[in-house]
Design a protein around this motif. Sequence first.
Motif, PDB file in Angstrom:
ATOM      1  N   GLU A   1       9.349  -1.625   7.733  1.00 45.68           N
ATOM      2  CA  GLU A   1       9.275  -2.689   8.608  1.00 45.68           C
ATOM      3  C   GLU A   1       7.725  -3.097   8.274  1.00 45.68           C
ATOM      4  O   GLU A   1       7.517  -4.437   8.336  1.00 45.68           O
ATOM      5  CB  GLU A   1       9.132  -2.261  10.102  1.00 45.68           C
ATOM      6  N   LEU A   2       6.740  -2.299   8.045  1.00 40.18           N
ATOM      7  CA  LEU A   2       5.283  -2.763   7.964  1.00 40.18           C
ATOM      8  C   LEU A   2       4.883  -3.125   6.453  1.00 40.18           C
ATOM      9  O   LEU A   2       3.826  -3.281   6.084  1.00 40.18           O
ATOM     10  CB  LEU A   2       4.372  -1.699   8.451  1.00 40.18           C
ATOM     11  N   GLY A   3       6.047  -3.335   5.640  1.00 40.07           N
ATOM     12  CA  GLY A   3       5.782  -3.454   4.100  1.00 40.07           C
ATOM     13  C   GLY A   3       4.733  -2.113   3.321  1.00 40.07           C
ATOM     14  O   GLY A   3       4.516  -2.595   2.280  1.00 40.07           O
ATOM     15  N   LEU A   4       4.931  -1.086   3.816  1.00 40.71           N
ATOM     16  CA  LEU A   4       4.246   0.004   3.325  1.00 40.71           C
ATOM     17  C   LEU A   4       5.373   0.832   2.599  1.00 40.71           C
ATOM     18  O   LEU A   4       6.441   1.103   2.882  1.00 40.71           O
ATOM     19  CB  LEU A   4       3.513   0.902   4.237  1.00 40.71           C
ATOM     20  N   SER A   5       4.721   1.464   1.484  1.00 38.88           N
ATOM     21  CA  SER A   5       5.533   2.535   0.833  1.00 38.88           C
ATOM     22  C   SER A   5       5.112   3.892   0.995  1.00 38.88           C
ATOM     23  O   SER A   5       3.604   4.101   0.918  1.00 38.88           O
ATOM     24  CB  SER A   5       5.395   2.092  -0.765  1.00 38.88           C
ATOM     25  N   VAL A   6       5.908   4.654   1.551  1.00 38.47           N
ATOM     26  CA  VAL A   6       5.405   5.986   2.126  1.00 38.47           C
ATOM     27  C   VAL A   6       5.970   7.132   1.515  1.00 38.47           C
ATOM     28  O   VAL A   6       7.201   7.081   1.022  1.00 38.47           O
ATOM     29  CB  VAL A   6       5.535   5.998   3.782  1.00 38.47           C
ATOM     30  N   ARG A   7       5.382   8.037   1.281  1.00 38.86           N
ATOM     31  CA  ARG A   7       5.596   9.408   0.946  1.00 38.86           C
ATOM     32  C   ARG A   7       5.541  10.562   1.854  1.00 38.86           C
ATOM     33  O   ARG A   7       4.425  10.901   1.920  1.00 38.86           O
ATOM     34  CB  ARG A   7       5.197   9.957  -0.557  1.00 38.86           C
TER      35      ARG A   7
ATOM     36  N   MET B   1       0.953  -1.194  -0.098  1.00 37.96           N
ATOM     37  CA  MET B   1       0.078   0.051  -0.002  1.00 37.96           C
ATOM     38  C   MET B   1       0.905   1.239  -0.036  1.00 37.96           C
ATOM     39  O   MET B   1       1.895   1.198   0.536  1.00 37.96           O
ATOM     40  CB  MET B   1      -0.922   0.271   1.344  1.00 37.96           C
ATOM     41  N   GLN B   2       0.446   2.224  -0.738  1.00 35.10           N
ATOM     42  CA  GLN B   2       1.150   3.404  -0.813  1.00 35.10           C
ATOM     43  C   GLN B   2       0.487   4.334   0.293  1.00 35.10           C
ATOM     44  O   GLN B   2      -0.626   4.757   0.098  1.00 35.10           O
ATOM     45  CB  GLN B   2       0.973   4.185  -2.108  1.00 35.10           C
ATOM     46  N   VAL B   3       1.348   5.042   1.025  1.00 37.69           N
ATOM     47  CA  VAL B   3       0.878   5.980   2.090  1.00 37.69           C
ATOM     48  C   VAL B   3       1.399   7.355   1.880  1.00 37.69           C
ATOM     49  O   VAL B   3       2.554   7.698   1.633  1.00 37.69           O
ATOM     50  CB  VAL B   3       1.167   5.473   3.606  1.00 37.69           C
TER      51      VAL B   3
ATOM     52  N   HIS C   1      -2.073   1.102  11.684  1.00 43.31           N
ATOM     53  CA  HIS C   1      -3.675   0.939  11.611  1.00 43.31           C
ATOM     54  C   HIS C   1      -3.804   0.888  10.000  1.00 43.31           C
ATOM     55  O   HIS C   1      -4.546   0.173   9.544  1.00 43.31           O
ATOM     56  CB  HIS C   1      -4.363   2.427  12.088  1.00 43.31           C
ATOM     57  N   LEU C   2      -3.123   1.468   9.240  1.00 43.88           N
ATOM     58  CA  LEU C   2      -3.245   1.565   7.675  1.00 43.88           C
ATOM     59  C   LEU C   2      -2.845   0.275   7.042  1.00 43.88           C
ATOM     60  O   LEU C   2      -3.675  -0.404   6.285  1.00 43.88           O
ATOM     61  CB  LEU C   2      -2.674   2.689   6.949  1.00 43.88           C
ATOM     62  N   SER C   3      -1.798  -0.281   7.819  1.00 49.50           N
ATOM     63  CA  SER C   3      -1.514  -1.782   7.005  1.00 49.50           C
ATOM     64  C   SER C   3      -2.425  -2.812   7.459  1.00 49.50           C
ATOM     65  O   SER C   3      -2.435  -3.677   6.684  1.00 49.50           O
ATOM     66  CB  SER C   3      -0.259  -2.048   7.655  1.00 49.50           C
ATOM     67  N   GLU C   4      -3.101  -2.577   8.796  1.00 46.69           N
ATOM     68  CA  GLU C   4      -4.351  -3.532   8.901  1.00 46.69           C
ATOM     69  C   GLU C   4      -5.193  -3.552   8.151  1.00 46.69           C
ATOM     70  O   GLU C   4      -6.206  -4.423   7.887  1.00 46.69           O
ATOM     71  CB  GLU C   4      -4.413  -3.386  10.597  1.00 46.69           C
ATOM     72  N   THR C   5      -5.821  -2.214   7.730  1.00 50.59           N
ATOM     73  CA  THR C   5      -6.860  -2.047   6.929  1.00 50.59           C
ATOM     74  C   THR C   5      -6.618  -2.379   5.503  1.00 50.59           C
ATOM     75  O   THR C   5      -7.758  -2.296   4.703  1.00 50.59           O
ATOM     76  CB  THR C   5      -7.386  -0.447   7.167  1.00 50.59           C
TER      77      THR C   5
END
Length: 142
Positions: A40-46, A1-3, A137-141
């Motif tokens: 660590e959570l497998g998210l891609s963030v900007r 997921m991109q955050v 929270h976002l990685s859970e959703t």
Amino acid sequence: MQVAVLNGVNLNALGERDPALYGGMSLNELENRIYRWARELGLSVRCLQTNHEGQFVDWCHEVRSWAGGVILNLGAWTHYSYAIRDAVELFDIPVVEVHLSDISKREEWRQHSVLEDVVSTRVIGKGPEGYREALAHLSETA
Ligand code: DQA
């Protein structure tokens, strides 16, 4: 997921603002942590920050085309910017409102957030860790 992590007005001055409220970390240090936690959570963030309300509104509109989740700390705009509130209302993805300090225990004018009824979750008063909680929270959703 991109955050997308959008920090608003005066958050560029973290590290110089009252450490008892906001901690001693600079925005750069905070963003580095956010990037690490996201990995660590497998998210891609900007991460983005601006002191200009119109720019913040533009980013809210733009991130709708690529982000699957958003983390917002509006700084003082939290308490009065109906323009940003209306932009946030357009999101159809999870939105987490974060505040480093516990706004519910500060001056009366800070206790109200215009975002309250248009966000999915709020993380308040947990310092930088609040951003990690928001990412989790976002990685859970996802
Ligand atoms: C803040 C709280 C706001 O009231 C204040 O204006 C900020 C930072 C926080 O993260 O605690 O600039 O959003």
